[in-house]
Scaffold this motif. Structure first.
Motif, short mmCIF file in Angstrom:
data_model
loop_
_atom_site.label_atom_id
_atom_site.label_comp_id
_atom_site.label_asym_id
_atom_site.label_seq_id
_atom_site.Cartn_x
_atom_site.Cartn_y
_atom_site.Cartn_z
N THR A 37 14.55 15.47 6.46
CA THR A 37 15.19 14.37 7.17
C THR A 37 14.20 13.61 8.04
O THR A 37 14.21 12.37 8.09
CB THR A 37 16.35 14.89 8.03
N LEU A 38 13.31 14.33 8.71
CA LEU A 38 12.39 13.69 9.66
C LEU A 38 11.07 13.26 9.03
O LEU A 38 10.28 12.58 9.68
CB LEU A 38 12.11 14.63 10.82
N SER A 39 10.82 13.62 7.79
CA SER A 39 9.49 13.40 7.21
C SER A 39 9.08 11.93 7.18
O SER A 39 7.90 11.61 7.29
CB SER A 39 9.44 13.98 5.79
N ARG A 40 10.04 11.01 7.04
CA ARG A 40 9.69 9.59 6.97
C ARG A 40 9.35 9.01 8.34
O ARG A 40 8.89 7.87 8.44
CB ARG A 40 10.83 8.81 6.33
N LEU A 41 9.52 9.80 9.40
CA LEU A 41 9.10 9.35 10.72
C LEU A 41 7.61 9.60 10.94
O LEU A 41 7.03 9.07 11.88
CB LEU A 41 9.90 10.06 11.82
N ARG A 42 7.02 10.39 10.09
CA ARG A 42 5.61 10.76 10.24
C ARG A 42 4.72 9.69 9.64
O ARG A 42 4.92 9.25 8.51
CB ARG A 42 5.36 12.10 9.54
N ARG A 43 3.72 9.25 10.41
CA ARG A 43 2.79 8.22 9.96
C ARG A 43 1.46 8.87 9.57
O ARG A 43 0.48 8.85 10.30
CB ARG A 43 2.56 7.20 11.08
N GLY A 44 1.47 9.48 8.40
CA GLY A 44 0.27 10.16 7.91
C GLY A 44 0.19 11.59 8.40
O GLY A 44 0.84 11.98 9.37
N ARG A 45 -0.61 12.39 7.74
CA ARG A 45 -0.69 13.82 8.04
C ARG A 45 -1.28 14.09 9.42
O ARG A 45 -1.03 15.15 10.01
CB ARG A 45 -1.51 14.55 6.97
N SER A 46 -2.06 13.17 9.95
CA SER A 46 -2.69 13.38 11.26
C SER A 46 -2.01 12.56 12.36
O SER A 46 -2.63 12.24 13.37
CB SER A 46 -4.18 13.03 11.19
N ASP A 47 -0.77 12.22 12.17
CA ASP A 47 -0.01 11.47 13.16
C ASP A 47 0.01 12.25 14.48
O ASP A 47 0.54 13.37 14.52
CB ASP A 47 1.41 11.25 12.65
N PRO A 48 -0.53 11.70 15.56
CA PRO A 48 -0.55 12.46 16.83
C PRO A 48 0.81 12.56 17.50
O PRO A 48 0.95 13.28 18.49
CB PRO A 48 -1.52 11.66 17.70
N THR A 49 1.83 11.87 16.97
CA THR A 49 3.17 11.95 17.55
C THR A 49 4.11 12.84 16.75
O THR A 49 5.26 13.02 17.13
CB THR A 49 3.82 10.55 17.66
N PHE A 50 3.61 13.41 15.65
CA PHE A 50 4.48 14.17 14.74
C PHE A 50 3.64 15.21 14.02
O PHE A 50 2.68 14.89 13.33
CB PHE A 50 5.11 13.21 13.72
N GLN A 51 4.00 16.48 14.18
CA GLN A 51 3.29 17.55 13.49
C GLN A 51 4.28 18.63 13.04
O GLN A 51 5.36 18.79 13.64
CB GLN A 51 2.22 18.17 14.39
N VAL A 52 3.91 19.33 12.00
CA VAL A 52 4.70 20.47 11.52
C VAL A 52 3.84 21.72 11.66
O VAL A 52 2.73 21.78 11.11
CB VAL A 52 5.13 20.28 10.05
N SER A 53 4.31 22.70 12.41
CA SER A 53 3.53 23.91 12.62
C SER A 53 3.70 24.87 11.46
O SER A 53 4.53 24.68 10.57
CB SER A 53 3.95 24.58 13.94
N ALA A 174 -2.14 21.17 19.38
CA ALA A 174 -3.30 20.51 19.98
C ALA A 174 -3.44 19.08 19.46
O ALA A 174 -3.28 18.82 18.27
CB ALA A 174 -4.57 21.31 19.66
N GLY A 175 -3.74 18.18 20.37
CA GLY A 175 -4.02 16.80 20.00
C GLY A 175 -2.81 15.90 19.95
O GLY A 175 -2.94 14.69 19.73
N MET A 176 -1.62 16.43 20.17
CA MET A 176 -0.43 15.57 20.12
C MET A 176 -0.38 14.66 21.34
O MET A 176 -0.76 15.05 22.45
CB MET A 176 0.85 16.39 20.01
N ARG A 177 0.09 13.42 21.11
CA ARG A 177 0.18 12.42 22.16
C ARG A 177 1.56 11.78 22.15
O ARG A 177 2.22 11.70 21.11
CB ARG A 177 -0.88 11.33 21.96
N VAL A 178 1.95 11.28 23.30
CA VAL A 178 3.17 10.50 23.42
C VAL A 178 2.82 9.04 23.15
O VAL A 178 1.78 8.57 23.61
CB VAL A 178 3.79 10.65 24.82
N PRO A 179 3.63 8.30 22.38
CA PRO A 179 3.30 6.90 22.11
C PRO A 179 3.10 6.10 23.39
O PRO A 179 3.77 6.37 24.40
CB PRO A 179 4.52 6.39 21.33
N PRO A 180 2.22 5.12 23.37
CA PRO A 180 2.02 4.29 24.56
C PRO A 180 3.29 3.55 24.95
O PRO A 180 4.15 3.25 24.11
CB PRO A 180 0.92 3.31 24.12
#
Length: 322
Positions: A37-53, A174-180
């Motif tokens: 459901t959430l996968s289309r919110l991810r902007r590329g595998r290295s998206d700093p606002t979205f990660q899958v552990s 590590a490396g995750m950021r909140v959008p500006p």
């Protein structure tokens, strides 16, 4: 000299992840696959606002009206969802978690109409259409994707968020950021947009949108048609960009990305064994309204979109002259 037994009481206890600021567990109205459901919110595998552990948990950051927040979303089967949240905006983000996971998405009136769609719907019962309610967070990445390949757009987004976002609250990967914030986006100098690979036309479109950010954010409370009209009233925002935002921010299961470089051809060959342009795609997919985007997502999930098809094809009736 006899060996001295180690003093186990002196060992440091393993570091434990901090408890969430708030959390909830609930049963959704429909089966829900969190990752899909959430996968289309991810902007590329290295998206700093979205990660899958590694344990399958989805981590997502957002900037709410109350402040930044990090969400950790997990599930037990398709019928029990769990959300943990950290940060100043944790409570607000937690309250929006059911919408984020498709609580407002109602597939009950959906009719598959085609063997490939029917099979995908059977195989992926947990696919929901998410609703973030955050317009600017969906709009800026969509603008960056205008007229460039996905790899270039996601690299631009990643570079800008890493440089101008804020650290993710809580024990995020590590490396995750909140959008500006809107103001932080506005303060990015022109040379830095250029260094991130964003041409002046797209950066100007972003600035125009940020100037009316409050009005655009309020579009999430409008009808689908009204929200699309408000977005498209902004110079530089066309049908494709408005649809990309509607799919994510508004949870619009019918938002078809007309103008996409590949979509019309992929739909034509996958479902109708024919060459399609946008006009033919729109005409052909009327049979699925108001679930056209759902059809696209189901085909994406099944891996059949754009592939040569075999088996019965759906007859295409061109309704444009009616």
């Amino acid at each position: 000299m006899p060996a001295v037994a180690p003093d186990l009481t002196q060992r440091e206890a393993p570091e434990r992840a901090p408890s969430p600021d708030c959390s909830s567990r609930w049963r959704p109205a429909h089966p829900t696959d969190v990752g899909l459901t959430l996968s289309r919110l991810r902007r590329g595998r290295s998206d700093p606002t979205f990660q899958v552990s590694q344990d399958g948990a989805v981590w997502r950051t957002t900037l709410t009206k109350s402040g930044p927040a990090t969400l950790r979303l997990t599930q037990s089967g398709l019928t029990e969802l769990h959300c943990e949240a950290w940060g100043e905006g944790a409570r607000e983000a937690l309250e929006g978690a059911p919408d984020l996971l498709g609580e407002r998405d109602d597939p009950s009136g959906f009719v598959a109409q085609h063997p490939l769609v029917r099979d995908a719907h059977r195989r992926w019962p947990g696919l929901r259409i998410p609703r973030t309610g955050r317009v600017i967070e969906s709009l800026i990445p969509a603008i960056l994707e205008q007229k460039v390949i996905s790899l270039q757009a996601t690299a631009s987004f990643r570079a800008l968020v890493r440089a101008h976002g804020t650290p993710a609250p809580g024990p995020a990967p590590a490396g995750m950021r909140v959008p500006p914030s809107a103001r932080a986006w506005q303060l990015i100098p022109s040379w830095e947009w250029h260094r991130a690979g964003v041409d002046p036309q797209r950066s100007r479109t972003v600035m125009v949108c940020l100037a009316v950010a409050r009005q655009l954010e309020a579009a999430s409370d409008l009808t689908a048609a009204e929200a699309s009209a408000r977005l498209r009233a902004v110079p530089g925002i066309g049908e494709w960009t408005a649809a990309e935002v509607a799919q994510r921010a508004f949870g619009d299961a019918d938002a078809l990305s007309v103008g996409d470089y590949h979509l019309a051809g992929a739909i034509g060959h996958t479902l109708f064994d024919a060459d399609f342009d946008d006009a033919l795609m729109v005409a052909a997919m009327r049979i699925w309204q108001p679930h056209r985007y759902r059809v696209v997502r189901l085909l994406e999930a099944s891996g059949t979109l754009g592939k040569p098809r075999h088996g019965p094809r759906l007859a295409f009736v061109d309704h444009r002259g009616h």
